[in-house]
Design a protein around this motif. Sequence first.
Motif: not given
Length: 370
Positions: A233-251
């Motif tokens: 869910v987080a990855d989808r929200n980050i992409r939709e917000a256009g902030l993948a360059d500053r917000v990443t995820t780590s499992a």
Amino acid sequence: MTSVTTTGDDASRDPDRTPEAAGHDAAENLGQLVPVLFGYAAFQQLNAGCALGLFDLLETEGPLPAAKVADSLGLTPRAADTLLLGTTALGLTSVTESGYRNGPPVAAAFAAHLWPVLRDIVEFQDRVSYLPAADYAESLRTGENAGIRHFPGESRDLYTRLAGVPGLEELFYRCMHSWSRLSNPVLIEDTDFSGATRVLDVGGGDAVNALALARAHPELRITVLDRPGALEVADRNIREAGLADRVTTSAADIFGDPYPGGHDCVLFAHQLVIWSPEQNRTLLKKAYDAVEPGGRVLVFNAFSDDDGAGPLYAALDNVYFTTLPFRHSTIYRWAEHEGWLRDAGFTDITRTRGHGWTPHGVVSGRRPTP
């Protein structure tokens, strides 16, 4: 006859008081029980108003006479009168000669564009919290989250059991997102992030707080650490917000796995209300080991008062925490969090209280430099 001066509870034992006066005081005091005795019914008035579309109707077309409300909602006149009596007595609606309109709390939610958020929370309370609340006394008696029995499964935590009921896991994340929107101004607007550049958001879920921080503080780079299912869910929200360059995820498992390094701030948002004191100490020690010297840890969630007298929000919300998430879940006091931070080695411990209607705030500590 000697005069007896009494105050508070002693007044009921005043030998000079007449039975009539004592009866009047008893009636007045017992009247304060009405919202408590019928608390279940008060919630159902709010829930029905949401489910039937009453508040949306009054927002767009109000004020309306009761007959028009009945016709618009497809209710009989008697049903509409019953609903409107309940919502008006509770202040959720109000009535004048021109008809019914939304009361101050509902009108304020619409004006602040928060009505969809509150509607999500009402649905969560109805579908998740309501029936398990009847197991509150049993949960206190046994020390177990007894309300979990209302959801299928063998695990002892709410989160994995929700996944077994169609639609409930999605509702849970939607509601947690809504609660964060209501409460995170204290984190976004009132918390000092000066000097921080890289934030590790432990248990960051759908990234609602990470994204809000990224928007408010362009200098921050944020890593959301959580289990894989939540990060989808987080990855989808980050992409939709256009902030993948500053917000990443780590499992990762927040207890069992090491935290990634290179961060000067570790954030626990709505996490320490879930776990036991021993588990919270473990998490904070892991944060201490992960954060760079001079870096900080931030604990953002609801708090109860140190004197144990409130606030009312925390006292009532603890029914949910006691009956459902995990066996040790609770809204802890400010001072308890500060003690855990000191135990983990943090110094320069501070409190930041929110200014809204929820008792949310931030407790922070700093890892000392060598």
